[in-house]
Each structure stands twice: as C-alpha cells, then as structure tokens.
Design a protein around this motif. Structure first.
Motif, mmCIF file in Angstrom:
data_model
loop_
_atom_site.group_PDB
_atom_site.id
_atom_site.type_symbol
_atom_site.label_atom_id
_atom_site.label_comp_id
_atom_site.label_asym_id
_atom_site.label_seq_id
_atom_site.Cartn_x
_atom_site.Cartn_y
_atom_site.Cartn_z
ATOM 1 N N PHE A 91 39.553 56.640 -11.908
ATOM 2 C CA PHE A 91 40.321 57.741 -11.345
ATOM 3 C C PHE A 91 41.497 57.208 -10.522
ATOM 4 O O PHE A 91 42.602 57.742 -10.589
ATOM 5 N N SER A 92 41.271 56.124 -9.790
ATOM 6 C CA SER A 92 42.348 55.499 -9.008
ATOM 7 C C SER A 92 43.462 55.009 -9.928
ATOM 8 O O SER A 92 44.649 55.194 -9.638
ATOM 9 N N ALA A 93 43.094 54.394 -11.039
ATOM 10 C CA ALA A 93 44.092 53.906 -11.997
ATOM 11 C C ALA A 93 44.875 55.066 -12.609
ATOM 12 O O ALA A 93 46.093 54.968 -12.800
ATOM 13 N N THR A 94 44.195 56.173 -12.886
ATOM 14 C CA THR A 94 44.873 57.355 -13.421
ATOM 15 C C THR A 94 45.881 57.895 -12.413
ATOM 16 O O THR A 94 47.029 58.180 -12.764
ATOM 17 N N LEU A 95 45.474 58.006 -11.156
ATOM 18 C CA LEU A 95 46.394 58.480 -10.108
ATOM 19 C C LEU A 95 47.587 57.543 -9.969
ATOM 20 O O LEU A 95 48.736 57.994 -9.887
ATOM 21 N N ARG A 96 47.324 56.255 -9.947
ATOM 22 C CA ARG A 96 48.390 55.268 -9.771
ATOM 23 C C ARG A 96 49.387 55.344 -10.931
ATOM 24 O O ARG A 96 50.606 55.334 -10.710
ATOM 25 N N THR A 97 48.891 55.441 -12.153
ATOM 26 C CA THR A 97 49.771 55.539 -13.327
ATOM 27 C C THR A 97 50.594 56.817 -13.263
ATOM 28 O O THR A 97 51.811 56.804 -13.483
ATOM 29 N N LEU A 98 49.960 57.921 -12.953
ATOM 30 C CA LEU A 98 50.649 59.203 -12.851
ATOM 31 C C LEU A 98 51.720 59.156 -11.760
ATOM 32 O O LEU A 98 52.840 59.638 -11.963
ATOM 33 N N ASN A 99 51.393 58.559 -10.626
ATOM 34 C CA ASN A 99 52.333 58.494 -9.505
ATOM 35 C C ASN A 99 53.511 57.563 -9.773
ATOM 36 O O ASN A 99 54.613 57.811 -9.291
#
Length: 160
Positions: free
Chosen positions: A54-62
C-alpha cells in the motif's frame, strides 16, 4: 489529525494523531499507513494487511500521478475475460493474472463533487477483491482509505 468521514450510521472516532512537522520533515508512506492501521485497530476496523504494498502504491501515485502497472480498470479486466463478479478471481485468467482493479471513476455524496475521484483495490488476495479501497484524486494529494466498501473513510496524509 486523522479524519474519519461518516457515511452511514457508524462513525469511526476522529481522535488520533496530530502531525506536527516542519517544512523539512516529510512523512514516509510506511509511517502514514502504520498510523492509519493504529487508528483503525483502535476503532475495531480492519487495517491494511500489506503495509509495504500500500505504501508503494501511494508513493507511485504521489510521484507519477498514476497507479502502479499492476492495476487495470474493471472495464479493461472485463474486456480480457473477467466476469466482474466478486466471487471470481482476476487471477484465474492468464491476461489478468496478478492484476488488481484500480482507476475506475468513483462518486460519493460525502466527497466534493467538484473533484473527480477514482478508486483502487487494497489487499487483494489470490486475485479476489477485498472490501478495502483507496479513493484518490489526480487533481491534488487528497487520498482516503476505506476498510469497508465505502462505509467509512480515513484521510491519508500526503507521504513519500
């Protein structure tokens, strides 16, 4: 401060963490997800199982303004042969193997209608969708996590 938005008769408590940060201090996505999990666990709601993912998804999206490549819209998955049923795994078909649903438009009366919202699956297991979703906009850094099919929303602080 963590914010919870009421969408039904149940409400998640809003009292939790206050973030006091200097301009030089940036919250890591892992720290933010752990704080969300603490908030949810303290309020009897299921948390995010895979913090790293989930952290990686947020980071990629951001950083890129796009979901990671593992996400496909439900329309795209249906074109590839998925029925759209929650009882069918996406991973049962070669074209959708290891894909998750994300990028579909989303509307809810508690979110500003002037903003275009999207949703993405969280905690997919063996290709089956869970009730957990990330709700996000591409016009800013506003993000929400819902552990229960859009009944409650917890704001996700921008992170890196």
């Amino acid at each position: 401060m963590k914010k919870a938005i009421r969408t039904g008769s149940l409400v998640l408590c809003m009292a939790l963490f206050s973030h006091f940060s200097t301009a030089a201090e940036t919250v890591t996505c892992e720290k933010e997800v752990n704080e969300i999990n603490t908030f949810l666990n303290n309020n009897g709601s299921p948390g995010i199982n895979n913090v790293a993912d989930f952290s990686a998804t947020l980071r990629t999206l951001n950083t890129t303004g796009r979901l990671p490549a593992k996400y496909i819209t439900s329309e795209e998955a249906k074109r590839l042969g998925w029925s759209g049923s929650d009882s069918e795994t996406l991973w049962g078909l070669k074209p959708t193997h290891n894909k998750w649903i994300g990028g579909d438009a989303y509307q809810h009366k508690t979110l500003p209608a002037s903003v275009k919202w999207y949703s993405a699956d969280v905690d997919v297991s063996r290709g089956y969708r869970s009730p957990k979703r990330l709700v996000y906009t591409l016009s800013g850094q506003q993000r929400f996590f819902t552990p229960d099919n859009y009944q409650h929303f917890v704001e996700v602080t921008p992170c890196q």
